[in-house]
Design a protein around this motif. Structure first.
Motif, PDB file in Angstrom:
ATOM      1  N   VAL A  56       0.834  -1.203   0.000  1.00 46.83           N
ATOM      2  CA  VAL A  56       0.000   0.000   0.000  1.00 46.83           C
ATOM      3  C   VAL A  56       0.867   1.250   0.000  1.00 46.83           C
ATOM      4  O   VAL A  56       1.885   1.310   0.708  1.00 46.83           O
ATOM      5  N   THR A  57       0.474   2.216  -0.789  1.00 43.25           N
ATOM      6  CA  THR A  57       1.123   3.522  -0.795  1.00 43.25           C
ATOM      7  C   THR A  57       0.202   4.526  -0.114  1.00 43.25           C
ATOM      8  O   THR A  57      -0.996   4.560  -0.394  1.00 43.25           O
ATOM      9  N   GLU A  58       0.795   5.313   0.761  1.00 42.48           N
ATOM     10  CA  GLU A  58       0.034   6.357   1.453  1.00 42.48           C
ATOM     11  C   GLU A  58       0.553   7.722   1.032  1.00 42.48           C
ATOM     12  O   GLU A  58       1.777   7.932   0.975  1.00 42.48           O
ATOM     13  N   VAL A  59      -0.335   8.632   0.756  1.00 46.77           N
ATOM     14  CA  VAL A  59       0.032   9.978   0.325  1.00 46.77           C
ATOM     15  C   VAL A  59      -0.790  10.990   1.110  1.00 46.77           C
ATOM     16  O   VAL A  59      -2.014  10.887   1.170  1.00 46.77           O
ATOM     17  N   LEU A  60      -0.104  11.961   1.687  1.00 49.28           N
ATOM     18  CA  LEU A  60      -0.777  13.074   2.366  1.00 49.28           C
ATOM     19  C   LEU A  60      -0.671  14.311   1.486  1.00 49.28           C
ATOM     20  O   LEU A  60       0.401  14.626   0.982  1.00 49.28           O
ATOM     21  N   TYR A  71      -3.614   3.587  -1.460  1.00 50.38           N
ATOM     22  CA  TYR A  71      -3.987   2.827  -2.654  1.00 50.38           C
ATOM     23  C   TYR A  71      -2.971   1.708  -2.884  1.00 50.38           C
ATOM     24  O   TYR A  71      -1.830   1.778  -2.392  1.00 50.38           O
ATOM     25  N   SER A  83      -0.045  -0.250  -4.208  1.00 47.99           N
ATOM     26  CA  SER A  83       1.165   0.288  -4.829  1.00 47.99           C
ATOM     27  C   SER A  83       1.294  -0.147  -6.288  1.00 47.99           C
ATOM     28  O   SER A  83       1.921   0.541  -7.092  1.00 47.99           O
ATOM     29  N   HIS A 109     -13.746  11.786   9.634  1.00 45.84           N
ATOM     30  CA  HIS A 109     -13.502  11.630  11.072  1.00 45.84           C
ATOM     31  C   HIS A 109     -14.509  12.396  11.925  1.00 45.84           C
ATOM     32  O   HIS A 109     -15.338  13.156  11.423  1.00 45.84           O
ATOM     33  N   TYR A 132      -7.872  13.369  10.557  1.00 45.76           N
ATOM     34  CA  TYR A 132      -8.009  12.533   9.351  1.00 45.76           C
ATOM     35  C   TYR A 132      -6.831  11.590   9.149  1.00 45.76           C
ATOM     36  O   TYR A 132      -6.908  10.696   8.305  1.00 45.76           O
ATOM     37  N   ASP A 160      -5.366   4.845   9.647  1.00 47.87           N
ATOM     38  CA  ASP A 160      -4.463   3.958   8.904  1.00 47.87           C
ATOM     39  C   ASP A 160      -4.967   2.514   8.887  1.00 47.87           C
ATOM     40  O   ASP A 160      -4.757   1.786   7.911  1.00 47.87           O
ATOM     41  N   TYR A 208      -4.956   1.257   5.189  1.00 49.22           N
ATOM     42  CA  TYR A 208      -4.003   0.240   4.742  1.00 49.22           C
ATOM     43  C   TYR A 208      -4.705  -1.087   4.465  1.00 49.22           C
ATOM     44  O   TYR A 208      -4.370  -1.789   3.502  1.00 49.22           O
ATOM     45  N   MET A 218       3.990  -5.591   2.749  1.00 47.17           N
ATOM     46  CA  MET A 218       4.915  -4.544   3.189  1.00 47.17           C
ATOM     47  C   MET A 218       4.341  -3.176   2.837  1.00 47.17           C
ATOM     48  O   MET A 218       3.781  -2.990   1.780  1.00 47.17           O
ATOM     49  N   ARG A 219       4.524  -2.278   3.729  1.00 48.73           N
ATOM     50  CA  ARG A 219       4.029  -0.929   3.483  1.00 48.73           C
ATOM     51  C   ARG A 219       5.082  -0.104   2.773  1.00 48.73           C
ATOM     52  O   ARG A 219       6.263  -0.192   3.067  1.00 48.73           O
ATOM     53  N   THR A 220       4.663   0.671   1.835  1.00 50.89           N
ATOM     54  CA  THR A 220       5.541   1.695   1.291  1.00 50.89           C
ATOM     55  C   THR A 220       4.808   3.003   1.452  1.00 50.89           C
ATOM     56  O   THR A 220       3.677   3.150   1.018  1.00 50.89           O
ATOM     57  N   THR A 221       5.426   3.906   2.139  1.00 47.85           N
ATOM     58  CA  THR A 221       4.772   5.168   2.427  1.00 47.85           C
ATOM     59  C   THR A 221       5.444   6.296   1.659  1.00 47.85           C
ATOM     60  O   THR A 221       6.627   6.541   1.813  1.00 47.85           O
ATOM     61  N   LEU A 222       4.678   6.939   0.843  1.00 49.14           N
ATOM     62  CA  LEU A 222       5.174   8.070   0.085  1.00 49.14           C
ATOM     63  C   LEU A 222       4.474   9.312   0.598  1.00 49.14           C
ATOM     64  O   LEU A 222       3.271   9.461   0.455  1.00 49.14           O
ATOM     65  N   LEU A 223       5.209  10.143   1.252  1.00 48.51           N
ATOM     66  CA  LEU A 223       4.605  11.339   1.819  1.00 48.51           C
ATOM     67  C   LEU A 223       4.867  12.529   0.908  1.00 48.51           C
ATOM     68  O   LEU A 223       5.924  13.137   0.952  1.00 48.51           O
ATOM     69  N   THR A 224       3.936  12.803   0.083  1.00 51.33           N
ATOM     70  CA  THR A 224       4.001  14.051  -0.665  1.00 51.33           C
ATOM     71  C   THR A 224       3.316  15.095   0.208  1.00 51.33           C
ATOM     72  O   THR A 224       2.160  15.418   0.041  1.00 51.33           O
ATOM     73  N   LEU A 225       4.083  15.579   1.125  1.00 49.91           N
ATOM     74  CA  LEU A 225       3.516  16.379   2.207  1.00 49.91           C
ATOM     75  C   LEU A 225       3.482  17.839   1.792  1.00 49.91           C
ATOM     76  O   LEU A 225       4.372  18.604   2.113  1.00 49.91           O
ATOM     77  N   LEU A 276       0.948  19.925   2.691  1.00 50.79           N
ATOM     78  CA  LEU A 276       0.529  20.595   3.915  1.00 50.79           C
ATOM     79  C   LEU A 276       0.076  19.524   4.890  1.00 50.79           C
ATOM     80  O   LEU A 276      -0.652  18.621   4.528  1.00 50.79           O
TER      81      LEU A 276
END
Lengths: 669, 207
Positions: free
Chosen positions: A175-179, A192, A194, A209, A215, A219, A223, B1-8, B10
């Protein structure tokens, strides 16, 4: 109709059947149910549709329906489901386990023939889908071919059984997480698969929430569902002003996601979002907000989204929702609706002293298919994974880790059913937790799960009494008579009449929270009655016009133990009684509801709402297969049923008790 | 496995508000005490620590009123409060009023005892907020949903708040000195960024 047309119509109906259908190529094959599990009481064995990989799976053959089986033996094959055409093209039996199993059926009844399916586990790995279809074959002539004399559970459009992967375990995707943020109140946390570039169009799950929440605290949902092939987006929710404001941020954030796929996450989602399969999940004020958002779409209240419409919302799920806005606005209408309630919630408590804290109001208002899951010992903050207080009170606290396992178990079949129609899902909506839970679930005795599942009118169900009309206690809503000698029978709104759960004489709807004083929609009324150390009966007549139930699968009702009641307190624990069906010839079959693994759960023993322990009444759905009644009374005529009767008292289960009851009906699923 | 891409782009700071970390537009603020405290130290609203007038080029919606009016100006304030009044809950919370207006609470303030709030105001000919802090009592009213507070409810709450009183001119002056001169923003989002700096300073636990 014109007389001439009438004559022609009558002639047409008398014409011989059009017979170009080919003969059944499997005429000598015996089609029957085989997969199920043994019961602790009559009928001794029941056939099931869904099994969990690694969990119990048995087969049995009814020697009375199939006398030739008694004493017979053969190979048991678990075969990947094949359509009729596939079976015609290839009758070879190939066991999905790699090897067939020798079975023998020496018993005089179903229970005596119950046999464990060995050499497992049978795989439930269906990729992103939920459930692998199998057909079961008993090869009685040992020739590894489906032919005359063999028995098969299958050989039709649907498989004989489904095996699912344990839904609490992650799916197959990383899973890819994007903020990111699209501006004020458009902060989003996206999850979503990966490898989404290799996938098709995926459903979208939006999480809204609650107040004091964040928000980024979901996870566990994001996830998990993304690993099962969903796109999950949790967003900033404007809960401070209230749930109506929150409903607008649910709408604007859903719209923003769908309208900006080219740029969000570098465009990774572009072409992979199915905007026609959207699930909304909200928590607390956000849980009310998602119902209000749907109500806004239904009413056409501006501002309306541009990238999706009301028909795209496939499910609304509220976690411990508030009810500030009441029947007119906190209203899911006929969208499939799902509710989560924690018995230990110390914020949205469910206590009778707080009308806006009774989450079941929203469930009571829902007009379509509706679900609920009640979890003893779970606090308000246990449903998220962020900081802050868990907001729990009461004994046997479950805590976040176990709560999240239970949430994952519930979410996968739920979301898969409403976004993909996975038939294996629905068993999870009503089968008793005590007898149907995936391996690896929390084994704490504090984990108590009660579920309601009421299908909508579109399901074709047949309602005998939903208590919404014909409100006299001697007449059901379907027009049949009601005969009863139970104690203190009453029909009324499911609304505790005062501000506490303490019982007072004459307070027959004590502990009910499915309706507020302002509610007057389906699901808000029911009945209650009691018994004490004597056999009693509550019988609903089935009118002859409604009595052909041979095409239906289950008799269903929802019921609860009544909190604090003098007949509840002495027998804390699952409550048991009998359910009997009687046909036009007076033949009767009775089954004890506890045969399926647990009766009606006792109320959560939390204090603080009135004097003494006992929280709100928790309804749970009880469904019993109609065929099981026929195995108790072979001559029972399901095409001419005349009554459904609740038999209570020492000869039928617990010697004393008091219950609430609603939605007595027959279902097709 | 988690892959976390933080396009932060804000990062939200707290659930109650759309708080956003962004490039700083001003120097950090240090307010550790109030020399001219005029309310009791155990009052629900104890002190006005910071007050800064603002103006918006693009009007914003005041969600914390039933009428949902738009506004182009107001006050950004930091209040020292009794934490019991701002413990976050999904039930009704005490409503924070400033004069004849509801305030939008940007953070919770439960742990730090300080609330950053946006107080919308009408404007004078120069676009300056007409809300006069020297004449505005600031208080917590009965628990309610701010989105259900209309003008009638608000005036009733104002009438019932007879015990509340404005902060002293000295305290306001000190808060104004901390806040500085009027600050202009293009959008409400930019105002949020400024508010986020104040939350980070006064309530670092809510980062």
């Amino acid at each position: 109709m014109h007389p001439l047309l009438l004559v022609l119509a009558l002639q047409a109906t008398q014409l011989p059947a059009h017979t170009n259908a080919r003969p059944d190529p499997f005429l000598g094959v015996i089609r029957t149910q085989l997969a199920g599990h043994a019961l602790s009481a009559a009928p001794g064995f029941t056939f099931d549709r869904t099994f969990v990989e690694g969990g119990p799976l048995q087969v049995s053959v009814d020697p009375i329906e199939h006398p030739s089986i008694q004493g017979a033996n053969g190979y048991l094959f678990v075969v990947q489901h094949k359509t009729l055409e596939q079976w015609i093209n290839d009758r070879t039996l190939v066991d999905a386990r790699g090897v067939a199993q020798t079975v023998w059926f020496p018993g005089n009844d179903l229970a005596g023939n119950a046999t464990d399916v060995l050499f497992g586990p049978v795989s439930g790995d269906a990729g992103d889908s939920f459930g692998v279809g199998y057909d079961l074959v008993i090869d009685l002539n040992w020739n590894n071919v489906l032919d005359d004399g063999d028995l098969i559970d299958g050989l039709q459009a649907q498989p004989g059984l489904w095996v699912v992967a344990p839904p609490q375990l992650p799916g197959q995707h990383a899973v890819t997480e994007v903020l990111y943020s699209g501006g004020a109140w458009l902060g989003q946390d996206l999850y979503y698969p990966s490898d989404i570039a290799n996938l098709g169009q995926l459903p979208v799950v939006v999480v809204s929430h609650g107040n004091g929440h964040n928000y980024t605290w979901y996870d566990h949902i994001g996830y998990h569902l993304a690993s099962w092939g969903c796109i999950v987006m949790s967003h900033q929710n404007n809960t401070g002003p209230g749930p109506d404001s929150a409903s607008l941020t649910t709408l604007t954030n859903t719209d923003y996601l769908l309208g900006n796929l080219a740029t969000i996450a570098g465009g990774a989602l572009q072409g992979h979002v199915d905007s026609h399969r959207i699930v909304w999940i909200g928590h607390s004020r956000g849980g009310e907000g998602v119902a209000r958002a749907y109500d806004r779409l239904f009413d056409g209240t501006a501002p309306l989204p541009v990238n999706f419409g009301i028909g795209d919302i496939k499910l609304v799920s509220s976690i411990a929702p508030t009810d500030f806005l009441g029947p007119a606005s906190a209203f899911p209408h006929a969208v499939p609706y799902h509710l989560w309630v924690g018995g230990a919630d110390s914020d949205v408590t469910g206590c009778a002293d707080c009308d806006i804290c009774q989450s079941f109001h929203l469930f009571g208002r829902a007009q379509g298919v509706r679900h609920s899951i009640s979890l003893h010992g779970v606090g308000h903050g246990d449903f998220h994974d962020g900081g802050g207080d868990e907001w729990h009170a009461g004994p046997c606290w479950v805590g976040r880790p176990d709560t999240h396992v239970l949430m994952k178990t519930e979410l996968v079949p739920l979301v898969k059913w409403y976004t993909e129609g996975t038939q294996a899902s629905t068993d999870f909506f009503w089968r008793q937790w005590e007898s149907f839970q995936p391996p690896g679930e929390p084994n704490s005795p504090c984990v108590v799960v009660d579920r309601e599942y009421i299908e909508g009118p579109e399901s074709g169900k047949r309602v005998i009494d939903d208590y919404q009309t014909n409100t006299a206690t001697n007449l059901s809503s379907s027009g049949g008579g009601v005969s009863a000698d139970v104690d203190n029978l009453i029909e009324n709104r499911l609304d505790d009449p005062n501000s506490g759960f303490s019982y007072a004489a004459g307070e027959q709807m004590n502990g009910m929270t499915h309706a507020s004083g302002a509610d007057n929609n389906p699901g808000t009324r029911g009945c209650s009655f009691g018994w004490s150390n004597a056999d009693r009966s509550y019988a609903l007549e089935i009118l002859p016009a409604l009595g052909d139930l041979s095409d239906f699968r289950h008799v269903s009702f929802r019921a609860c133990q009544m909190t604090h009641d003098v007949n509840t307190i002495p027998v804390l624990g699952d409550l048991a009684f009998g359910l009997a069906l009687t046909d036009a010839q007076g033949r009767t079959a009775e089954i004890n509801i506890s045969a399926y693994g647990g009766g009606l759960e006792e109320p959560y023993q939390r204090t603080g709402c009135g004097t003494g322990p006992g929280w709100a009444n928790e309804f749970e759905t009880i469904r019993i297969p109609l065929e099981d009644f026929r195995r108790v009374e072979r001559a029972l005529d399901l095409s001419r049923l005349r009554s459904v009767e609740f038999r209570v008292g020492p000869s039928h289960g617990d010697a004393l008790g008091r219950i609430g009851l609603d939605d007595v009906e027959f279902t097709r699923d | 496995m988690r892959t976390t891409l933080l396009t932060l782009t804000l990062l939200g700071l707290a659930g109650a508000g759309g708080l956003l970390l962004a490039t700083s537009q001003r120097q950090p603020i240090a307010v550790n005490r109030v020399a001219a405290r005029s309310h009791a130290s155990d009052a629900p609203v104890r002190s006005l620590l910071y007050a800064q007038p603002f103006a918006l080029e693009e009007p914003a919606i005041h969600w914390w009123r039933e009428e949902r009016p738009t506004y182009r100006a107001g006050w950004l304030v930091v209040l020292e409060v009794d934490p019991a009044f701002v413990q976050p809950t999904d039930r009704a919370e005490p409503v924070l009023y400033v004069g004849h207006e509801t305030a939008e609470r940007v953070n919770h303030g439960w742990k730090c005892g300080r609330v950053v709030a946006v107080v919308p105001s009408a404007t004078d000919a120069d676009g300056f907020p007409t809300l006069d802090l020297a004449r505005a009592k600031i208080w917590f009213g009965a628990p309610a949903l701010p989105e259900q507070i209309d003008a009638t409810v608000l005036e009733a709450a104002f009438a019932e708040a007879s015990a509340a009183s404005p902060f002293s001119s000295d305290e306001i002056a000190e808060a104004r000195a901390h806040g500085g001169t009027r600050i202009r923003f293009q959008t409400r989002e930019e105002l949020d960024q400024q508010a986020a700096l104040l939350v980070a300073e006064h309530c670092p636990d809510e980062r």
